[in-house]
Design a protein around this motif. Structure first.
Motif, PDB file in Angstrom:
ATOM      1  N   GLN A 164       7.194   7.965 -42.971  1.00 59.39           N
ATOM      2  CA  GLN A 164       8.310   9.863 -42.839  1.00 59.39           C
ATOM      3  C   GLN A 164       6.856  10.634 -43.110  1.00 59.39           C
ATOM      4  O   GLN A 164       6.312  10.834 -43.495  1.00 59.39           O
ATOM      5  CB  GLN A 164       8.863   9.566 -43.970  1.00 59.39           C
ATOM      6  CG  GLN A 164      10.136  11.266 -44.433  1.00 59.39           C
ATOM      7  CD  GLN A 164      10.394  11.253 -45.794  1.00 59.39           C
ATOM      8  OE1 GLN A 164       9.881  11.899 -46.434  1.00 59.39           O
ATOM      9  NE2 GLN A 164      10.966  10.809 -46.198  1.00 59.39           N
ATOM     10  N   THR A 165       7.842  11.528 -42.169  1.00 61.15           N
ATOM     11  CA  THR A 165       6.761  12.921 -41.977  1.00 61.15           C
ATOM     12  C   THR A 165       7.465  14.248 -41.319  1.00 61.15           C
ATOM     13  O   THR A 165       7.360  15.216 -40.675  1.00 61.15           O
ATOM     14  CB  THR A 165       6.538  12.595 -39.945  1.00 61.15           C
ATOM     15  OG1 THR A 165       7.168  12.745 -38.796  1.00 61.15           O
ATOM     16  CG2 THR A 165       5.453  11.134 -40.126  1.00 61.15           C
ATOM     17  N   LYS A 166       9.016  13.936 -42.060  1.00 65.41           N
ATOM     18  CA  LYS A 166       9.696  15.219 -41.914  1.00 65.41           C
ATOM     19  C   LYS A 166       9.386  16.320 -42.356  1.00 65.41           C
ATOM     20  O   LYS A 166       9.945  17.932 -42.026  1.00 65.41           O
ATOM     21  CB  LYS A 166      10.868  14.856 -42.648  1.00 65.41           C
ATOM     22  CG  LYS A 166      11.590  14.825 -44.045  1.00 65.41           C
ATOM     23  CD  LYS A 166      12.633  14.708 -44.182  1.00 65.41           C
ATOM     24  CE  LYS A 166      13.126  13.925 -45.292  1.00 65.41           C
ATOM     25  NZ  LYS A 166      14.420  13.855 -46.330  1.00 65.41           N
ATOM     26  N   ASN A 167       8.006  16.331 -43.236  1.00 69.58           N
ATOM     27  CA  ASN A 167       8.024  17.332 -44.320  1.00 69.58           C
ATOM     28  C   ASN A 167       6.056  17.305 -43.954  1.00 69.58           C
ATOM     29  O   ASN A 167       5.378  18.174 -44.626  1.00 69.58           O
ATOM     30  CB  ASN A 167       8.250  17.320 -45.924  1.00 69.58           C
ATOM     31  CG  ASN A 167       9.488  17.370 -45.836  1.00 69.58           C
ATOM     32  OD1 ASN A 167      10.017  17.202 -46.899  1.00 69.58           O
ATOM     33  ND2 ASN A 167      10.110  18.077 -45.713  1.00 69.58           N
ATOM     34  N   LYS A 212       6.010  23.908 -41.894  1.00 69.44           N
ATOM     35  CA  LYS A 212       6.664  22.505 -41.992  1.00 69.44           C
ATOM     36  C   LYS A 212       7.843  21.803 -42.162  1.00 69.44           C
ATOM     37  O   LYS A 212       8.499  20.591 -42.294  1.00 69.44           O
ATOM     38  CB  LYS A 212       6.309  22.349 -43.619  1.00 69.44           C
ATOM     39  CG  LYS A 212       4.610  21.709 -44.008  1.00 69.44           C
ATOM     40  CD  LYS A 212       3.963  21.868 -45.053  1.00 69.44           C
ATOM     41  CE  LYS A 212       3.536  23.444 -45.460  1.00 69.44           C
ATOM     42  NZ  LYS A 212       3.231  24.319 -46.783  1.00 69.44           N
ATOM     43  N   GLY A 213       9.038  22.984 -41.673  1.00 71.39           N
ATOM     44  CA  GLY A 213       9.908  22.753 -40.878  1.00 71.39           C
ATOM     45  C   GLY A 213      10.860  23.781 -42.150  1.00 71.39           C
ATOM     46  O   GLY A 213      10.930  24.298 -43.012  1.00 71.39           O
ATOM     47  N   SER A 244       3.286  18.331 -40.803  1.00 68.12           N
ATOM     48  CA  SER A 244       3.038  19.415 -40.091  1.00 68.12           C
ATOM     49  C   SER A 244       1.313  18.473 -39.647  1.00 68.12           C
ATOM     50  O   SER A 244       0.304  18.969 -39.854  1.00 68.12           O
ATOM     51  CB  SER A 244       2.943  21.173 -39.880  1.00 68.12           C
ATOM     52  OG  SER A 244       1.701  21.440 -38.822  1.00 68.12           O
ATOM     53  N   GLU A 304      13.463  21.835 -44.843  1.00 70.82           N
ATOM     54  CA  GLU A 304      13.545  21.681 -45.545  1.00 70.82           C
ATOM     55  C   GLU A 304      12.399  22.486 -46.525  1.00 70.82           C
ATOM     56  O   GLU A 304      13.039  22.843 -47.193  1.00 70.82           O
ATOM     57  CB  GLU A 304      13.915  20.113 -46.265  1.00 70.82           C
ATOM     58  CG  GLU A 304      14.175  19.605 -47.173  1.00 70.82           C
ATOM     59  CD  GLU A 304      14.402  18.731 -47.166  1.00 70.82           C
ATOM     60  OE1 GLU A 304      14.931  17.802 -47.016  1.00 70.82           O
ATOM     61  OE2 GLU A 304      12.990  18.036 -47.309  1.00 70.82           O
TER      62      GLU A 304
END
Length: 346
Positions: A112-115, A152-153, A117, A155
């Motif tokens: 997982q890399t959704k959080n 970082k997105g 950068s 979320e």
């Protein structure tokens, strides 16, 4: 003519809504971040910042819950193990690859890399060891990224406004202390004793850790507060196969998950995928919980609450986000600094 009328109306509204020049400016909560050995200072002033969770963690727990000195046995095969020295070497090599902007790694598979950068090398990246049954959650921040959720997105921005400026870097530090709290509470429970299991977890620090010094002003009724956080750390956890091995319906499993989370005051995220149901020798099932971050810290829940089901849980979160982000008045912003945290972990 229409454009002129629109402009005049806009200026009129601006004049009504504008803050008086004679009105004293609001004193905002402020946090200064700097490497502990010196360097540029990053300052953020925002009404959402709070004393909790930034200034409550006892960093001595990073040592208390660190890896065993010699080796770590495998969960499902205690005869096998990996040495602590090899674990350190693999993670140090990973860290070099991450800072060199690589996206594929020699000894790890990305989960997982959704959080995270890759551009700014900050946030949370979740990986699995290729040759060993462990998962690594790697946390990286610097003084200029620690309080910047935008890089970082989406979320992280939501959790920043809901949780007093909370971020994954902070919530990661709660994962093992909260696991210990939950384990003790549930083992003593008549309803859940012997039913709940957790993967073992350990903190990891680099060989030469760099520390971020935080200095807060106008937070929690305190004029000045200080703490330090590691710029880089990791949580190592046993890998758990999340495939369910009993035939309960999804609806029934979700009901059990909500009941469990209510019984521990939502100290864990009720998200269904954090729980796996397995066969038990003497009971109808056992539940393995993989995600143990202290969820009240992350979303700013300060009072005990009960939820009927997952729908009511999600509805509450959406309403809380909207309220915290767009509809707090000055009185509520001030009160946020002094409200007692009934669910505080530390």
């Amino acid at each position: 003519m229409k454009k002129q009328i629109t402009l005049l109306f806009s200026l009129f509204c601006a004049g009504i809504l504008a803050r008086s020049v004679h009105r004293p400016p609001e004193v905002l909560p402020t946090i200064h971040a700097q490497w502990i050995h010196g360097g540029p200072i990053t300052t953020v002033s925002d009404s959402h910042l709070e004393y909790f969770p930034h200034f409550v963690f006892d960093y001595s727990q990073l040592i208390q819950y660190s890896l065993p000195k010699e080796k770590v046995p495998y969960r499902n095969d205690p005869e096998k193990s990996i040495s602590t020295q090899e674990l350190n070497q693999l993670i140090e090599q990973l860290l070099c690859e991450v800072f060199n902007k690589k996206r594929k790694f020699s000894h790890f598979t990305v989960l997982q890399t959704k959080n995270f950068s890759f551009k700014y090398t900050c946030g949370l990246i979740v990986l699995k060891f290729k040759d060993h049954p462990f998962v690594l959650k790697l946390f990286i921040e610097s003084p200029d990224t620690y309080l910047n959720p935008l890089c970082k997105g989406v979320e992280p921005l939501a959790f920043f406004t809901m949780g007093g400026g909370a971020n994954r870097h902070l919530s990661g530090l709660t994962r093992i202390p909260n696991l210990e709290y939950l384990k003790n509470k549930l083992d003593a429970s008549e309803r859940w004793g012997g039913v709940i299991e957790f993967p073992r977890k350990w903190f990891w620090l680099p060989k030469d850790p760099h520390w971020i010094q935080l200095t807060g002003e106008n937070l929690g009724g305190k004029k000045i507060c200080k703490t330090k956080l590691p710029g880089v750390y990791a949580v190592i956890a046993e890998y758990i196969d999340m495939r369910h091995t009993i035939s309960l319906s999804t609806l029934e499993k979700k009901r059990i998950v909500i009941d469990l989370c209510n019984d521990v005051d939502i100290y864990i995220d009720p998200h269904y995928t954090n729980f796996t149901f397995m066969a038990h020798e003497t009971k109808p099932f056992k539940i393995v919980i993989i995600d143990t971050e202290h969820f009240p810290s992350f979303v700013g829940i300060k009072k005990r609450k009960q939820f009927r089901n997952h729908s009511s849980w999600y509805e509450y979160l959406v309403a809380k986000y909207m309220k915290d982000t767009f509809f707090r008045n000055k009185k509520e912003r001030k009160e946020a600094q002094t409200i007692e945290h009934e669910l505080s972990l530390f």
